[in-house]
Structure formats: structure tokens, C-alpha cells
Write a protein that holds these residues in place. Structure first.
Motif, PDB file in Angstrom:
ATOM      1  N   GLY A   1       9.544   8.167   9.291  1.00 13.92           N
ATOM      2  CA  GLY A   1       8.893   7.123   8.522  1.00 13.92           C
ATOM      3  C   GLY A   1       7.552   6.694   9.079  1.00 13.92           C
ATOM      4  O   GLY A   1       7.264   6.853  10.270  1.00 13.92           O
ATOM      5  N   GLU A   2       6.735   6.116   8.194  1.00 10.47           N
ATOM      6  CA  GLU A   2       5.473   5.513   8.622  1.00 10.47           C
ATOM      7  C   GLU A   2       5.738   4.234   9.400  1.00 10.47           C
ATOM      8  O   GLU A   2       4.969   3.846  10.264  1.00 10.47           O
ATOM      9  CB  GLU A   2       4.627   5.208   7.386  1.00 10.47           C
ATOM     10  N   TRP A   3       6.865   3.608   9.075  1.00  8.39           N
ATOM     11  CA  TRP A   3       7.302   2.410   9.778  1.00  8.39           C
ATOM     12  C   TRP A   3       8.679   2.646  10.393  1.00  8.39           C
ATOM     13  O   TRP A   3       9.516   3.334   9.817  1.00  8.39           O
ATOM     14  CB  TRP A   3       7.384   1.213   8.825  1.00  8.39           C
TER      15      TRP A   3
ATOM     16  N   LEU B   1       7.209  -5.168   4.608  1.00  6.25           N
ATOM     17  CA  LEU B   1       6.123  -4.267   4.213  1.00  6.25           C
ATOM     18  C   LEU B   1       5.013  -5.020   3.486  1.00  6.25           C
ATOM     19  O   LEU B   1       3.826  -4.750   3.683  1.00  6.25           O
ATOM     20  CB  LEU B   1       6.666  -3.152   3.326  1.00  6.25           C
ATOM     21  N   ARG B   2       5.404  -5.949   2.655  1.00  8.89           N
ATOM     22  CA  ARG B   2       4.413  -6.747   1.937  1.00  8.89           C
ATOM     23  C   ARG B   2       3.539  -7.518   2.939  1.00  8.89           C
ATOM     24  O   ARG B   2       2.309  -7.551   2.809  1.00  8.89           O
ATOM     25  CB  ARG B   2       5.124  -7.714   1.001  1.00  8.89           C
TER      26      ARG B   2
ATOM     27  N   ASP C   1       0.836  -1.202   0.000  1.00  9.70           N
ATOM     28  CA  ASP C   1       0.000   0.000   0.000  1.00  9.70           C
ATOM     29  C   ASP C   1       0.868   1.247   0.000  1.00  9.70           C
ATOM     30  O   ASP C   1       1.683   1.460   0.915  1.00  9.70           O
ATOM     31  CB  ASP C   1      -0.917  -0.003   1.228  1.00  9.70           C
ATOM     32  N   GLY C   2       0.680   2.085  -1.020  1.00  7.80           N
ATOM     33  CA  GLY C   2       1.401   3.351  -1.071  1.00  7.80           C
ATOM     34  C   GLY C   2       2.893   3.138  -1.259  1.00  7.80           C
ATOM     35  O   GLY C   2       3.361   2.132  -1.785  1.00  7.80           O
ATOM     36  N   ASN C   3       3.649   4.095  -0.804  1.00 10.51           N
ATOM     37  CA  ASN C   3       5.110   4.033  -0.872  1.00 10.51           C
ATOM     38  C   ASN C   3       5.667   4.450   0.484  1.00 10.51           C
ATOM     39  O   ASN C   3       6.319   5.490   0.619  1.00 10.51           O
ATOM     40  CB  ASN C   3       5.629   4.954  -1.980  1.00 10.51           C
ATOM     41  N   PRO C   4       5.412   3.666   1.538  1.00  2.69           N
ATOM     42  CA  PRO C   4       5.739   4.115   2.893  1.00  2.69           C
ATOM     43  C   PRO C   4       7.241   4.274   3.115  1.00  2.69           C
ATOM     44  O   PRO C   4       8.043   3.463   2.643  1.00  2.69           O
ATOM     45  CB  PRO C   4       5.175   2.998   3.776  1.00  2.69           C
TER      46      PRO C   4
ATOM     47  N   ASN D   1      12.640   3.288  -0.459  1.00  2.22           N
ATOM     48  CA  ASN D   1      12.162   4.440   0.303  1.00  2.22           C
ATOM     49  C   ASN D   1      12.413   4.223   1.793  1.00  2.22           C
ATOM     50  O   ASN D   1      11.525   3.860   2.552  1.00  2.22           O
ATOM     51  CB  ASN D   1      10.677   4.679   0.038  1.00  2.22           C
ATOM     52  N   TRP D   2      13.656   4.435   2.184  1.00  4.70           N
ATOM     53  CA  TRP D   2      14.041   4.268   3.586  1.00  4.70           C
ATOM     54  C   TRP D   2      14.955   5.416   4.004  1.00  4.70           C
ATOM     55  O   TRP D   2      15.532   6.122   3.171  1.00  4.70           O
ATOM     56  CB  TRP D   2      14.746   2.928   3.821  1.00  4.70           C
TER      57      TRP D   2
END
Length: 637
Positions: free
Chosen positions: A126-128, A147-148, A40-43, A73-74
Motif C-alpha cells: 500500500g501507499e499507506w 485518508l481524507r 487524492d487518487g485511490n490509495p 481499497n485496503w
């Protein structure tokens, strides 16, 4: 012809060979299924790494493992905890110059791992959030795969399997983990690495606590369990993290950080205080392994049901052990006489008639284990039923207290089982693993009584899929809810497995504890299932279980899918690439249920140890003794 020839297998003893075959397969699998399992998205993922004087070669390799991630994206937040090492600072600054995603923080004062980590958490956008140590390694698909799985499971906290890597790059000691297992977490931080958590969940939990340095991650996970529902915690059964073995790391020897043991005891103790669960916590084996001794002051009623057919010496020994050792104040015993015909049986019944809290129920029907126990339980009103084989011999004064307390500690625990050993003191039963031998098999069979088995699993109480009815405590309302044992299709074998699965399917838990251990002379009375006279019945019961439970038997959430189901348990490994069914059923699909029984409240004051009971002590709820000669008229109907 090559395709149909048997392929060489892999074992824990040959783990490095397995790992070198596994990681290329894992990468290909991620590449091939990327579109099927979209994220979902590009967190943005914030990888937080506290740093304090690492070996520079290992530290460089750790950073390179982040740079090599397939997920781009980290941000990597490196928090140098005032190492005062100019060479280390130069390495950090050079990495930051070459990649803007690397963000250094240099602490002016050494505060320890918790304070350094919290500095990184405060800077994370980050979101995570991912937790990473300064000399460890990530598999290149680690962040993407996590993430998956987070998208698929809608989890707020996820963790993966891991292994260790030595100075030679040799993979060792894999930690093939169970799915979320709160009761196991009380005894050991089995989660460890690789952990990722949503930023929103982290805000509710808070960062690390310096008070628990040495066990700060264990404390964090325990606090997370207080805020995040179990269905929002997800296990990713893939090796995504390599824990570096160095001379001063706990990966090498816990003795290097003795303070961690005391910190862990305090972390578990304080967590239980916050949950208002009275207990004392001790270390096991001088390691960061813990024993929780519950201090509940309640004694709900228990009916112990023991079937027998002749074998009077064995049955008398079983009953004598119960009378001698059981200090629990609120129990009764029903001996179920299934058509005994010897003179010894008649004399035994006369002797039992003089024991106040024991009665005999006679059932004159062909042997049907499920029906016999259902009939004995039918009119009972006790809080718990305890099904016990007549060839199990208890030896601890607090054995029944141990079982009941595990249920009192968690209102969703409906079944509790114990550890049983053969007369030679090797393990006969340490919980049940689904799928072994087509249906189910016992864990850790044959290991010495005092050994821990794979990953120390035999040391700790834990949630599990099933336990044997050779010694099984069950809440009576739960037994009635699922219809008891299946007396039509499972007259002898697998009725206990079926009962446990029905209870779990209804949304409740099954717990196994090694704290209750007894000797079991397995199948002494009825014999085994591999005799010609029983093979037909056993075959049909096996087929019934396979047809009824299907995929459930092949996806035990408490037995890692990288272990094979047809060889030695906790030892033989699957061949990488052969089975690509990597998605077992999610824990979140289990029904959310409210207990059908009252939820007790506890005070934190320790209870008084009750006096040892004697054979003449009566219980508060003693049913009038009876001997029934026709079960179909007096009990079944």
C-alpha cells in the motif's frame, strides 16, 4: 420550543453515552461531506496486524471491523507469530478465502511483536501503512477519514483519538489527544493508536526494532520524529480506534508487561543520544511514563524581573527564596518598585542595596503590568528574561536550571513556564488553555499538586499555547522580536497570553514543565479582576483579545475540540452534531523560522553539580545598581 431548551450535557464520567451519540453523527458527517473533502487518487492502505493467540471472538470482531470499512481499497496482512493454534489458523484461512484482500502470513518461529510486524511491513504494497492490533476495533469510517485528513494536511504520518472497549462492549477512558507534541512524546507515548504512515516515509524510518519490544511503538514514533518534519505529522481529533481491554493487555494494567517500562526508558534514552542531547531518563510512578533530566553544561545569563508595590513582607519572602534556593550560577534580579510609599518599602530598598546581584528600578507611574516589565527589560542584554510575580515562592535549588534547560533542549523553544500551586497545595496553573472563559484559562486548576489530571497531562513537560507570566522564562531576542508586552491595550490582564501567542505566531514554541513547581499566592498584590473598580478595564481587555486573536482562541491545538470551552476543563464534552467545524487550523500553516539566537552544541559527558550559591555570591554580569525616580526620563525615553 424543544430546539431552544437547554440540552443535557455529556462528561468524561458519562463517556459511553456520549460515544453512542457520537458515532452515528460521525458516520453521517463523513457521508455528507465525502464530495467536499475528496481523497487524492485511490490509495491502497495496508493494514498490518501481528497475531499471537488472541481470544477468537475478539479476533473475529477485529477482522470484521476492517471488513466494514467505508474505504474499500485496503489489504489486511495478518501475521501469525507461530501461535501453534489450529483453530486460530483455520479462522485466518477462512477469512482469506472469503476476501482476497486478507493476506495471511504464518511465521515458522515466534519472534515477538516487532519481528511479526516487520514481516507484515515487508509484504505490504500500500501507499499507506496502518498499524492494527489483533483484538482491537476500528470505527467503520476510520481509514477513509484518515485518508481524507492526510489529503487535507499533506501529512506523512497521521494519528487519531481512541478509547477503550471492555468485554461488555462498553466504551471507556477516551484519549482525546493534543496535536503533535514532541516534548510530551518524550514523557509518554500519547500517540499510541490509530497510526497511519506513508510507505515512502516508512522506508526512511525503518520498521520496528525488537530491542524495544514492549515499547516498540514508542521507539518507532521517536524515530519517526527524527525523519519527518513536525508540519508533516497530523492529528485527527476523532475517536477512530477502540483499544480492547483484556486480562493481559496494557489497556488493562501496565503491570502485566513490566518489561515495557525498561524498554521505554531505553527507547527515549537512545533517541536523545541520537539527537546528541545529554539526559538521563527515569520511569515515573513505576509506569511507562518518563522523566527526562537534562544534563547540559551551559549556563546562559538570566535576568529575573519582579514588580512590586509595597507588600514588602511578600516581596522579601520571594527574594529570600530566590537567594536561598537558586544554585544557577549566572543570574541577576531586578526588583521593579511601582510607586511604593510605605516606610517598610524604604527600609527594604536600603537592605537590597547590599545584595550584589540584585537592583531596584523605581517607576512612578500608575500600575500597568505590561509597561513596568517592558521598562525593566528595555536595557537588558542577558540571554533570557524571567518574569516572576512577587507572590511566587521558589523551593527547588534547580528551579532556574530546569527552565533554562527546556529552552536549551530545543532552539525553537522561546518561552518556558512552570507549575504553580496555591498555599493549600492544589494546582493554580498547569499551563493555559485557549478559549476558556472566552479568552483563556488555566489547566487542571484545583487538582492535588502530585496528581496527573486528565490523561496524566499534568505530569509531563509539553508544548502548549500559553503560560502565565507569574513565572515565565523567555529568550530576550524573542521578547524583542514580538515587541514585548502590549502596554497599550493589555495593561493588566491577558498580556502574558498575548505575548505567548505572538511568539507562537512568529514560529516559535511555548513549553510548560511541571518539573519546576512553586507556591503562588495569586493576585495577592493587585487583587482580582472581578471587583467593580476593575470590571470595565477587564471587559475591554477581554474584547481586545477576542477581536485580535479571533478563531485562534477557539482552536487551541493542544486542547482537544471535543472538550467544551464553557464548562469544566478536561471533563465536559461537546454535544455530538452541534458543532460541525471539525477542521482546526493546520500546524503546517505556522511559519518556519530559524532561531535568532545561537544554537548551542552539547557534549554527552554529564555536567558537574554546581555548588549552592549564597546571598553574597556575585554573578558574571552584574549591572550597576540604580534607583530611578522618573521612569519617563530615565527608562522609557
Amino acid at each position: 420550543m424543544r430546539e431552544i431548551l437547554p440540552q443535557p450535557g455529556f462528561t468524561i464520567a458519562d463517556y459511553h453515552s456520549w460515544a453512542t451519540a457520537y458515532f452515528p453523527v460521525l458516520r453521517k458527517y463523513v457521508d455528507r461531506t465525502r464530495d467536499e473533502s475528496a481523497i487524492d487518487g485511490n490509495p491502497l492502505v495496508s493494514v498490518v496486524c501481528p497475531v499471537w493467540n488472541p481470544d477468537l471472538t475478539d479476533f473475529t470482531a477485529a477482522i470484521q471491523s476492517v471488513l466494514s470499512q467505508t474505504w474499500q481499497n485496503w489489504e489486511l496482512i495478518l501475521v501469525d507469530d507461530c501461535s501453534k493454534n489450529p483453530e486460530l489458523r483455520a479462522v485466518i484461512e477462512n477469512f482469506a478465502k472469503t476476501d482476497a484482500r486478507i493476506k495471511p502470513i504464518f511465521q515458522e518461529k515466534n519472534g515477538g511483536i516487532s519481528i511479526a510486524t516487520n514481516a507484515g511491513l515487508a509484504a505490504a504494497k500500500g501507499e499507506w501503512i496502518a498499524f492494527f492490533d489483533h483484538d482491537d476495533l476500528l470505527a467503520d469510517v476510520a481509514v477513509e477519514y484518515m485518508l481524507r485528513e492526510a489529503t487535507r494536511s499533506h501529512a506523512d504520518l497521521i494519528y487519531s483519538d481512541e478509547d477503550k472497549i471492555d468485554a461488555s462492549g462498553y466504551y471507556r477512558e477516551p484519549a482525546f489527544k493534543t496535536d503533535w507534541n514532541y516534548r510530551l512524546l518524550l514523557g509518554v507515548n500519547y500517540v499510541c493508536h490509530f497510526v497511519m504512515i506513508r510507505q515512502s516515509a516508512l522506508q526512511n524510518i525503518g520498521g520496528l526494532n525488537k530491542e524495544y519490544d514492549g515499547a516498540q511503538d514508542h521507539d518507532f514514533l521517536l524515530r519517526a520524529s527524527e525523519h519527518i518534519p513536525a508540519e508533516k505529522i497530523h492529528h485527527v481529533p476523532e475517536i477512530l480506534y477502540h483499544w480492547r481491554i483484556t486480562a493481559n493487555s496494557t489497556a488493562s494494567d501496565i503491570g502485566n508487561k513490566r518489561y515495557a517500562i525498561d524498554a521505554g526508558i531505553k527507547a527515549v534514552s537512545d533517541h536523545l543520544v541520537r539527537r546528541n542531547l545529554p539526559a538521563t531518563v527515569d520511569s515515573q510512578l513505576g509506569m511507562t511514563l518518563y522523566t527526562v533530566n537534562w544534563d547540559f553544561n551551559q549556563s546562559p545569563s538570566v535576568t529575573i524581573i519582579i514588580p512590586y508595590k509595597d507588600e514588602i513582607a511578600t516581596t522579601a519572602r520571594c527574594l529570600d527564596a530566590i537567594q536561598k534556593y537558586t544554585r544557577y550560577p549566572n543570574y541577576k534580579v531586578i526588583l521593579v518598585n511601582n510607586w511604593s510609599i510605605t516606610k517598610e518599602a524604604e527600609a527594604f530598598a536600603q537592605a537590597v542595596d547590599k545584595i550584589p546581584n540584585v537592583e531596584i528600578l523605581t517607576i512612578k507611574e500608575p500600575f500597568n503590568y505590561s509597561r513596568i516589565n517592558n521598562l525593566a527589560a528595555k536595557d537588558e542584554t542577558s540571554d533570557f528574561l524571567l518574569f516572576l510575580n512577587n507572590d511566587v515562592f521558589v523551593e527547588q535549588e534547580n528551579w532556574l536550571e530546569i527552565l533554562v534547560n527546556e529552552a536549551l533542549a530545543d532552539p525553537l523553544v522561546a518561552i518556558v513556564g512552570g507549575k504553580f500551586v496555591y498555599p493549600n497545595q492544589t494546582v493554580q496553573h498547569a499551563g493555559v488553555l485557549l478559549g476558556i472563559g472566552d479568552v483563556a484559562g488555566h489547566a487542571h486548576v484545583g487538582i492535588p499538586r502530585d496528581e496527573g489530571g486528565y490523561a496524566g497531562r499534568a505530569y509531563f513537560p509539553q508544548e502548549i499555547s500559553a503560560v502565565t507570566a507569574a513565572g515565565m522564562l523567555i529568550r530576550r531576542p524573542a521578547f524583542e522580536l514580538v515587541g514585548g508586552f502590549d502596554e497599550e491595550h493589555l495593561k493588566v490582564a491577558f498580556n502574558d497570553i498575548d505575548l505567548c501567542l505572538k511568539v507562537r505566531d512568529a514560529g516559535y514554541k511555548v513549553v510548560w514543565t511541571p518539573d519546576f513547581c512553586a507556591e503562588h499566592h495569586e493576585s495577592l498584590s493587585r487583587g482580582s479582576d472581578d471587583r467593580p473598580s476593575t470590571e470595565r478595564r477587564f471587559f475591554h481587555e477581554t474584547q481586545f483579545m477576542i477581536e485580535k486573536w479571533g478563531n485562534t482562541l477557539r482552536t487551541d491545538p493542544f486542547y482537544n475540540p471535543h472538550f467544551t470551552l464553557d464548562r469544566q476543563v478536561f471533563f465536559d464534552l461537546t454535544i455530538p452534531g452541534v458543532d460541525e467545524t471539525r477542521y482546526p487550523p493546520l500546524a503546517s500553516t505556522r511559519k518556519k523560522m530559524r532561531p535568532l539566537w545561537p544554537i548551542p552544541t552539547f557534549t554527552m559527558a554529564p555536567k558537574k553539580t554546581p555548588e549552592k550559591r549564597t546571598a553574597k555570591t556575585t554573578t558574571p554580569k552584574t549591572r550597576q545598581k540604580k534607583s530611578t525616580t522618573s521612569s519617563r526620563t530615565s527608562k522609557a525615553d
